[in-house]
Each structure stands twice: as structure tokens, then as C-alpha cells.
Design a protein around this motif. Structure first.
Motif, short mmCIF file in Angstrom:
data_model
loop_
_atom_site.label_atom_id
_atom_site.label_comp_id
_atom_site.label_asym_id
_atom_site.label_seq_id
_atom_site.Cartn_x
_atom_site.Cartn_y
_atom_site.Cartn_z
N VAL A 22 8.87 1.30 -1.94
CA VAL A 22 7.94 2.39 -1.33
C VAL A 22 8.19 2.72 0.29
CG1 VAL A 22 5.83 3.20 -0.69
CG2 VAL A 22 6.39 2.11 -2.96
N THR B 165 2.33 4.74 -2.56
CA THR B 165 3.58 5.36 -2.58
C THR B 165 4.01 5.90 -1.17
OG1 THR B 165 2.26 7.75 -2.67
CG2 THR B 165 2.70 6.81 -4.99
N LYS B 166 5.23 6.23 -1.08
CA LYS B 166 5.83 6.96 0.03
C LYS B 166 5.05 8.16 0.58
CE LYS B 166 10.14 8.73 2.04
NZ LYS B 166 11.40 9.14 1.77
N GLU B 167 4.45 8.69 -0.24
CA GLU B 167 3.73 10.04 0.21
C GLU B 167 2.48 9.93 0.94
OE1 GLU B 167 7.06 11.06 -2.15
OE2 GLU B 167 5.37 9.47 -2.78
#
Length: 198
Positions: free
Chosen positions: A45, A112-114
């Protein structure tokens, strides 16, 4: 140059030293495998985030976990309770010229990366950002200037962590934005929730 930094608090993956509440239910060997899986997810991530990534380990060893070998700096946590350790880490990184700092652990497979990218953006208009955990704690804390009060007088590992932290922020006339609530993996019920067995 001012930079954004991501601090990751992690424990060395040692049998019997990680996720002790979970180990009480499924045993130390299975728990270690779960923890290694969580480390791998955290790496996946965070590995492409365009920020400085620093892993603060509970201790450093010659056989340092390879999960964060490339693209990460490795440091060691100070000795003390969780609040003292986090405070020291934030202070160190702000002193080195950080613009915004976010801290996470390695317990949340739903991160998450988002979510992380959004958290950094939120700090453009909010003093703090918090990622609420379903157990009453938080999986993420971010700030754009060093503020030690969020680490003091908090009963760590209780359901009061998040509400007290919010209270302290507001009582100090600072703004806070909450992210979506996610589940940390601490015990057998969390594990079942993650793996879809209930």
C-alpha cells in the motif's frame, strides 16, 4: 526542501512477540503468518507513495525484516508507552524539515494508497486528520505541525483513544477531519471479519 513523510510503526516479526491477543486464540505460529501478511500489505500500500517513508521498529536486529528493505528508512522507536513513542517520532521528523506527517501501524489490511493520499491532501485545510478504527482507536494520525498534546493522557489500547484525541484537538482550537472507519486486526473477531468468515 520540505517534504511529506509517512511514519510506519512496526514490530519485528518474531514468534510470540506480535499480536498476542490474536495468538491466544489461534496460536503463535499462525499469528506470525498473519502478521507477516499484514507487513506485506502495508508495504504494498505504501511503496509507491511519493513521500519519505520511515519505518520505526520496536527494535533493530541483524536479521531486520526484509519487508521494508528498499525505499524505506529504518529507525528505532523510543522506549516508553505508545504515546511517548509516537510523540518522539513526530518530533524527530518535523525537526528534519517535514511539512506534513502521517503515522500508521501495520494492523489494518483495509488501508489503501488512495486513503493515504487523501489524508495528505486533507492536511492542506485541516490541522489534523484521523482514521477511526472500529475498536475506538485510530489506524492513522496526521498533522502539519508538531503538536504533542494528542499523545498525552490517552489510555492507549482502549475505546477512549479516538474520542479523547478528538476532544484534545478541539479543546486546543485546532481542526480535525475524519477518514472512513476501518477495522484493525487485533483479535479473533477482527480476523474473522477480515477473512470473511462471519
Amino acid at each position: 526542501m520540505e517534504k511529506n513523510k509517512l511514519i510506519i510503526f512496526a514490530k519485528q516479526p518474531k514468534m510470540g512477540k506480535v499480536k498476542t491477543r490474536l495468538a491466544a486464540s489461534i496460536g503463535e505460529e499462525k499469528t506470525l503468518k498473519i502478521y507477516l501478511e499484514l507487513l506485506a500489505i502495508t508495504k504494498s500500500v505504501t511503496s509507491t507513495l511519493e513521500v519519505d517513508r520511515i519505518v520505526f521498529w520496536d527494535h533493530l536486529t541483524d536479521d531486520l525484516s526484509q519487508e521494508f528493505e528498499f525505499g524505506y528508512q529504518n529507525r528505532i522507536q523510543k522506549i516508553g508507552d505508545l504515546g511517548f513513542k509516537m510523540e518522539a517520532a513526530f518530533q524527530k521528523e518535523f525537526q528534519s524539515g517535514a511539512k506534513k506527517i502521517i503515522i500508521i501501524g501495520t494492523d489494518c489490511p483495509f488501508l489503501t494508497k488512495e486513503i493515504l493520499q487523501n489524508a495528505f491532501v486533507i492536511l492542506d485545510h485541516s490541522d489534523f486528520v484521523l482514521g477511526p478504527a472500529l475498536d475506538g482507536g485510530y489506524y492513522l494520525l496526521g498533522m502539519k505541525e508538531f503538536s504533542s498534546f494528542v499523545f498525552h493522557s490517552i489510555p492507549w489500547s482502549t475505546e477512549q483513544v479516538l474520542p479523547l484525541t478528538i476532544d484534545f484537538i478541539q479543546n486546543n482550537n485546532k481542526t480535525v477531519t475524519l477518514l472512513e472507519s476501518l477495522c484493525d486486526i487485533d483479535d479473533i473477531d477482527d480476523l474473522k471479519f477480515w477473512k470473511g468468515q462471519i
